[in-house]
Design an enzyme around this catalytic site. Structure first.
Site, PDB file in Angstrom:
ATOM      1  NE  ARG A   1      38.215  36.358  45.065  1.00 18.10           N
ATOM      2  CZ  ARG A   1      38.238  37.760  46.526  1.00 18.10           C
ATOM      3  NH1 ARG A   1      36.734  37.921  47.240  1.00 18.10           N
ATOM      4  NH2 ARG A   1      39.087  38.089  47.006  1.00 18.10           N
TER       5      ARG A   1
ATOM      6  CG  HIS B   1      35.896  35.081  50.473  1.00 18.15           C
ATOM      7  ND1 HIS B   1      36.535  35.046  51.101  1.00 18.15           N
ATOM      8  CD2 HIS B   1      35.755  36.271  49.548  1.00 18.15           C
ATOM      9  CE1 HIS B   1      36.696  36.088  50.811  1.00 18.15           C
ATOM     10  NE2 HIS B   1      36.784  36.696  50.940  1.00 18.15           N
TER      11      HIS B   1
ATOM     12  NE  ARG C   1      33.785  40.997  47.863  1.00 15.95           N
ATOM     13  CZ  ARG C   1      34.916  40.621  48.609  1.00 15.95           C
ATOM     14  NH1 ARG C   1      35.758  41.657  48.413  1.00 15.95           N
ATOM     15  NH2 ARG C   1      35.653  39.911  48.693  1.00 15.95           N
TER      16      ARG C   1
ATOM     17  CD  GLU D   1      43.963  41.437  46.846  1.00 16.49           C
ATOM     18  OE1 GLU D   1      42.829  41.311  46.179  1.00 16.49           O
ATOM     19  OE2 GLU D   1      44.129  41.333  47.464  1.00 16.49           O
TER      20      GLU D   1
HETATM   21  C1  SIN Z   1      41.835  37.725  49.747  1.00 17.03           C
HETATM   22  O1  SIN Z   1      42.605  38.203  50.065  1.00 17.03           O
HETATM   23  O2  SIN Z   1      42.130  36.877  49.116  1.00 17.03           O
HETATM   24  C2  SIN Z   1      40.296  38.048  50.067  1.00 17.03           C
HETATM   25  C3  SIN Z   1      40.196  39.559  50.062  1.00 17.03           C
HETATM   26  C4  SIN Z   1      38.901  39.775  49.728  1.00 17.03           C
HETATM   27  O3  SIN Z   1      37.987  38.970  49.164  1.00 17.03           O
HETATM   28  O4  SIN Z   1      38.921  40.751  49.057  1.00 17.03           O
END
Ligand code: SIN
Length: 499
Positions: free
Chosen positions: A280, A341, A376, A115
């Protein structure tokens, strides 16, 4: 007024609350308070997974530590980050023992994905994109088998009971608005974040910042509230701009999806060498800029070069949700926009989850353990819940204290039907406008004035109704975000000031 006595009180039944409850020694009684049904929590909605470097190779462990600190703009507490990463292994094994079935390949090896901000694939998942739901279901089954845990559903925690500088429990309201007093030598707040304070969020509407507001009222230290994480890729539905927004997991970009602005340009390389897999905060700020430059309220996520069959099996929840909008993964562009979020700051804790007031612990999204810094790293939050959940449980297990029995003569107001929805709507829209991805001194000052006036009115007209307390909590935590944002004139991580 009903009185309850237990060894431990835990408020909140997301992953952190449930996991800590299960790790408390079974000889100790636990009162677990949940303000709605046990099934309603933010953890349930977590799609991506849980970041955990299971390979003990030093190089890989150090890489996870380094990625976490880079994503957090070096505002992290390095000791907390080391604990987080080093203790992943044992906690994943505890989750397995509690019945969580992480996805595995044909050899039985746990599958991992990448990710944003992760340089290696180290995110475990379950049910494809149903990680949160699968973990929570397994923990519910385990909690039901534990006679020492009493679950109080539909119970709203109101305020901490503090005497002689120590927390002895809290007051709460049941679904009939009757008052209950819960006493215990150890109280754990695991109440989640503040998503409902914003008009649109990926969070469940139960995320009204209750634990953080209770801590603030009791004089417990709360920190770094300016750092609100906006997820870059919430599904954009023009017919439903407010309320809970459906997430398109970052793992979709981990599998190769590309962000394009409305003119079709893949823009992320312009902003960061890691492109679509940049941390992010950078991706959300880049999307905000592209939306501004193209005069559009969204960008798109392109999966058209990827295999539809693979995507629908890897992301079954997202696949089904998009189908309802006539969008097929692997065939159509997906409209997305950033949305609130995650609450990065919160109630300050030490490495054992202890707050600045004896008798009180904080865990999960409502806590500020120091692991996230100013932003985060994706999928570190579920890991934080279990690592610090174990640390708190172990600290409580090793630290028996005499039973708290206090005489409490608080008076409580009566309960009057009053509709707080207009106040909440106003609050949400104001937070979007002035306390969103991009912030200015002027906007923050205006927000502070309006919030202060709203709080004054609420305090002047107290009400026993749970909605009153939630609304007061929302305004209290919103003010904490604004105050911290005003005190930080320079941009860092998720806090982006343009003047
Ligand atoms: C996501 O699946 O993009 C969210 C997971 C997260 O907020 O760590």
């Amino acid at each position: 007024m009903t009185r309850h006595q237990a060894d431990v009180i835990i408020v909140g039944a997301g992953l952190s609350g449930l996991y800590a409850a299960l790790l408390i020694d079974s000889s100790r009684t636990v009162d677990l308070l949940v303000k709605s049904a046990l099934t309603e929590s933010n953890s349930n909605l977590a799609q991506g997974g849980i970041a955990a470097e299971l390979n003990h190779e030093k190089r890989l462990i150090e890489a996870h530590i380094d990625d976490t600190i880079k994503a957090g703009s070096h505002l992290n507490d390095v000791r907390a980050v080391r604990a987080l990463v080093n203790e992943a292994h044992e906690n994943i094994h505890t989750l397995l023992a509690l019945g969580v079935a992480f996805d595995t390949d044909e050899h039985g090896t746990m599958k991992t994905t990448r990710e944003g901000g992760h340089r290696t694939p180290r995110v475990l998942h379950s049910g494809g994109d149903q990680t949160g739901k699968d973990i929570i279901n397994a923990l519910h089954r385990a909690v039901k088998k534990r006679p020492n845990i009493t679950v109080h559903e539909h119970t709203t925690a109101i305020d901490l009971i503090v005497e002689d500088g120590r927390v002895h429990g809290l007051s709460g309201l049941d679904h009939d608005h009757a008052i209950h007093l819960y006493f215990a030598p150890h109280t754990v707040l695991a109440t989640g974040g503040i998503g409902a304070v914003y008009a649109a969020s990926t969070n469940s509407p139960v995320a009204t910042g209750d634990g953080i507001a209770m801590a603030l009222r009791a004089g417990v230290r709360v920190e770094k509230m300016a750092f609100i994480q906006f997820h870059p890729t919430a599904f954009f539905d023009p017919a439903k701009p407010e309320g809970r927004r459906f997430l398109i997991s970052e793992a979709v970009r981990g599998d190769g999806a590309v962000l394009r602005n409305i003119e079709g340009d893949a823009f992320m390389k312009k902003y960061h060498p890691d492109g679509d897999l940049a941390p992010r905060d950078i991706v959300s700020q880049a999307i905000h800029r592209e939306m501004y430059d193209t005069w559009c309220d969204h960008v798109t996520l392109d999966t058209r070069h990827l295999d539809t069959a693979y995507l629908s099996q890897r992301f079954p929840t997202i696949h089904q949700a998009l189908k309802q909008h006539g969008i097929t993964l692997g065939e159509d562009l997906i409209p997305v926009a950033p949305v609130q979020h995650f609450t990065i700051g919160g109630i300050k804790t030490d490495l054992e989850g202890r707050t600045t007031m004896p008798g009180l612990y904080a865990l999960g999204e409502c806590a500020s353990t120091g692991v996230h810094g100013a932003n985060r790293l994706a999928s570190n939050s579920l890991l934080e819940c279990v690592v610090f959940g174990r640390r708190i449980a172990e600290s409580i297990n090793q630290n028996p204290l005499p039973v708290s029995r206090l005489a409490l003569d608080n008076t409580f107001p009566g309960s009057a039907p009053y509709n707080y929805a207009p106040v909440r709507k106003k609050l949400g829209l104001m937070m979007e406008e002035h306390v969103g991805i991009v912030r200015t001194a002027k906007g923050l000052t205006k927000a502070k004035e309006e919030l202060s006036a709203m709080r004054k009115t609420l305090v002047r007209y107290p009400n026993r109704h749970p909605r009153y307390h939630e609304t007061l909590n929302m305004i209290t935590v919103a003010l904490a975000v604004v105050d911290d944002a005003l005190a930080r004139p320079t941009s860092i991580g998720a806090h982006f000031r343009i003047n």
